[in-house]
Design an enzyme around this catalytic site. Sequence first.
Site, PDB file in Angstrom:
ATOM      1  N   HIS A  50      13.633 -18.252  37.471  1.00 40.16           N
ATOM      2  CA  HIS A  50      12.490 -17.372  37.239  1.00 40.16           C
ATOM      3  C   HIS A  50      12.807 -15.922  37.589  1.00 40.16           C
ATOM      4  CE1 HIS A  50       9.582 -20.401  36.121  1.00 40.16           C
ATOM      5  NE2 HIS A  50       9.839 -21.108  37.201  1.00 40.16           N
ATOM      6  N   ARG A  75      19.604 -21.682  42.715  1.00 43.30           N
ATOM      7  CA  ARG A  75      18.825 -22.533  41.822  1.00 43.30           C
ATOM      8  C   ARG A  75      19.261 -22.244  40.395  1.00 43.30           C
ATOM      9  NH1 ARG A  75      12.273 -22.989  41.511  1.00 43.30           N
ATOM     10  NH2 ARG A  75      12.440 -20.841  40.739  1.00 43.30           N
ATOM     11  N   ASP A  89      31.463 -23.180  39.264  1.00 45.89           N
ATOM     12  CA  ASP A  89      32.735 -22.479  39.110  1.00 45.89           C
ATOM     13  C   ASP A  89      32.682 -21.053  39.662  1.00 45.89           C
ATOM     14  OD1 ASP A  89      34.026 -24.658  38.059  1.00 45.89           O
ATOM     15  OD2 ASP A  89      34.001 -23.964  35.982  1.00 45.89           O
ATOM     16  N   GLU A 154       8.601 -31.072  41.303  1.00 42.91           N
ATOM     17  CA  GLU A 154       7.510 -30.125  41.086  1.00 42.91           C
ATOM     18  C   GLU A 154       6.590 -30.553  39.944  1.00 42.91           C
ATOM     19  OE1 GLU A 154       9.281 -26.269  40.363  1.00 42.91           O
ATOM     20  OE2 GLU A 154      11.112 -27.183  39.626  1.00 42.91           O
ATOM     21  N   ASP A 180       4.510 -25.209  40.640  1.00 45.25           N
ATOM     22  CA  ASP A 180       4.522 -26.001  39.421  1.00 45.25           C
ATOM     23  C   ASP A 180       3.824 -27.339  39.627  1.00 45.25           C
ATOM     24  OD1 ASP A 180       5.776 -24.670  37.125  1.00 45.25           O
ATOM     25  OD2 ASP A 180       7.493 -24.475  38.438  1.00 45.25           O
TER      26      ASP A 180
END
Length: 267
Positions: A50, A75, A89, A154, A180
Amino acid sequence: MPLRLDPSFREALAVSARPLIGMWACSGSPLVTEVAAGSGLDWLLIDMEHSANTLESTLVQLQVVAAYPITPVVRVPSNDPVSIKQVLDLGAQNIIVPMVSSAEEARAAVAATRYPPEGVRGVGSALARSARWNRVDGYLRDSARHTSLTVQIETAAGVAAASEIAAVDGVDAVFVGPSDLSASMGLLGQQTHPDVLAAVESVFAAVRAAGKPVGVNAFDPTAADAYIAGGADFVAVGADVALLARASEALAARFIPASDAADRASY
């Protein structure tokens, strides 16, 4: 010279005698993230779901955070094996996968973090910061030990499947997202509604029964205190952008008498 990687979020949770307190880094600014990294908090969540964070900005933030005694967690945007591979990576040792609502989705997230035959992660350690360009001895063999996976519950479906999700081998912790979750329950914007709090508590109980750490997002200090008292192992209690927004509004309210600034929601 062989290099060593930092302890994972899983290890930090295992050795801590108290809940780990953290905050979000959403601005995309390495400078702001570095300021937060030196705050004394336990963990810092760099968000790619977000926020405007890209692979490039996340890489730079991981690099600046590395100088400070704080555990960075990233996240990823979604439960996508390509995104997860790229973020790992970059050198992210700890990731949170959002919107995990079933054991099947949790197993997919685990597979994305593991090399074959245990998973599907592509092998690029010679090209990547994760293994410090093959300067970490045995990285391919020990990569599961170097990384941690937290899945985020969520949705109402995720709450119902919390026991099965937490029991998945390779899921190191569960993070509950009341924002959420409240929307999924038809209570948009009501993160502290009694039904939402009850749902969070049910996830806590299910995850603890599975022997895994459980955390929650709680910008409201009263809610955060209640979750800590209720057994949360880790809590995210703020965000860089939210702190800046609220503090700048406070300045306006203090120094501009005609300001009509209203109270803002905590999320």
